[in-house]
Motif scaffolding. Structure first.
Motif, short mmCIF file in Angstrom:
data_model
loop_
_atom_site.label_atom_id
_atom_site.label_comp_id
_atom_site.label_asym_id
_atom_site.label_seq_id
_atom_site.Cartn_x
_atom_site.Cartn_y
_atom_site.Cartn_z
N CYS A 296 -4.62 33.38 77.93
CA CYS A 296 -3.83 32.92 76.78
C CYS A 296 -4.61 32.01 75.84
O CYS A 296 -5.59 31.38 76.22
CB CYS A 296 -2.57 32.21 77.27
N ARG B 287 -1.91 35.01 71.91
CA ARG B 287 -1.44 35.21 73.29
C ARG B 287 -0.84 33.91 73.80
O ARG B 287 -1.52 32.89 73.89
CB ARG B 287 -2.59 35.68 74.17
N CYS C 79 1.23 31.94 76.79
CA CYS C 79 1.71 31.86 78.16
C CYS C 79 3.02 31.07 78.22
O CYS C 79 3.13 30.00 77.59
CB CYS C 79 0.68 31.17 79.06
#
Length: 276
Positions: free
Chosen positions: A113, A57, A59
């Motif tokens: 994230c 994940r 950001c």
């Protein structure tokens, strides 16, 4: 002698009773046959979590070319976006880009994230909340303005004058630098960093101070604009990736991946089309 013998007997009895109590306590605290307390299962570090989850994940703000960009259709591009996909590929997972803003970057990173990318500058304030990878670029704040005004805005003293309009994108280091150094110039906020340079072209602001890499890229996109002394910026800054605070295992993996990418041609191949 009789008194001493009785006293000795009492101490022996006390010692035996104490030993029985201690053995009983040990029998409760230590499982029989193990000889030691049962070990707690080790918590997974972020590296293991990412691999088990099957996704990284990431950001990113999507408004800071050449590092990160998200177009109107939602497609992502940029040096750091491609680097994030390369990192995910090395981990054997897919990269999922999570939109954020400069104002909410740290909060979103901690909540959503595994890593944050997109021209993130190393600052001590951010270092209170997260770890950084090793640096991959050196940069600094410098002006970008209409080419006919380039000679007018060579120094901070020339910029910090009444009537000069300095445009900023709120929440990031550009705004912080402007507010820390300007007392007489007018600071104009513009919420969309993807269209902020068009405001200078249109004459709605006189200049912006941002990272030299961004000024050079934007000057290529807008022939009316010139980057002012990008090789001698006002400040020194390094670009790096944000990783979770305290997770040395994940930080070490990211550092080793980045070190290899900077030396095996991966970073040059990815960044070349953006910065030459």
């Amino acid at each position: 002698m009789e008194i001493e013998r009785r006293a000795l007997m009492k101490w022996k009895a006390f010692a035996v009773a104490l030993a029985v109590v201690l053995v009983g306590i040990g029998a409760v605290a230590i499982p029989r046959g193990t000889g030691a307390p049962a070990a707690k299962p080790e918590a997974l570090n972020r590296l293991d979590q990412v691999v088990q989850r099957g996704e990284l994940r990431v950001c990113s703000t999507g408004d800071y070319r050449p590092y990160t960009y998200r177009d109107a259709a939602g497609a992502w591009s940029g040096i750091d976006i491609d680097m994030a996909h390369d990192l995910a590929g090395k981990l054997g997972v897919r990269a999922v880009i999570v939109p954020t803003t400069w104002k909410t970057l740290m909060r979103d990173f901690e909540a959503k994230c595994d890593i944050a990318v997109g021209g993130v500058s190393i600052t001590l304030e951010r270092a209170k909340q997260a770890f950084f990878s090793r640096a991959y670029a050196v940069d600094g704040k410098t002006p970008i303005t209409r080419c006919e005004n380039a000679e007018r805005f060579q120094t901070l003293e020339q910029i910090d004058r009444p009537g000069v309009r300095v445009i900023v994108n709120p929440g990031g280091t550009n705004e912080q630098f402007a507010r820390a150094n300007l007392r007489q110039a007018t600071i104009v906020e513009h919420p969309d960093n993807n269209t902020i340079f068009e405001q200078i072209v249109a004459g709605n602001a006189d200049l912006m101070m941002t990272d030299a890499a961004e000024t050079k890229w934007q000057a290529k996109q807008h022939p009316e604009l010139c980057s002012v002394h990008p090789d001698q910026p006002f400040t020194f800054a390094e670009k790096a990736y944000l990783v979770p605070r305290g997770d040395v295992v994940f930080q070490q993996y990211v550092d080793q991946w980045l070190n290899l990418a900077l030396h095996d041609g991966t970073y040059d191949r990815i960044s070349g089309p953006w910065i030459g």
